[in-house]
Design a protein around this motif. Sequence first.
Motif: not given
Length: 53
Positions: A6, A10-11
């Motif tokens: 995750s 997200f990055r």
Amino acid sequence: MLRRISARYFRGFGAAVVAVAALVLAANAGPARAAEATAPHLQHLTGHVQALR
């Protein structure tokens, strides 16, 4: 393991948002310049066209 996945997504999503924002800002950075016009025209309600001087 789920935290790593995750965090990676997200990055990646954050980098995509930053890239799109940078492209939008770069596209709108400067004013658009019009091509050289020969002479502007003004059309009255009569339908006749007169050059402005």
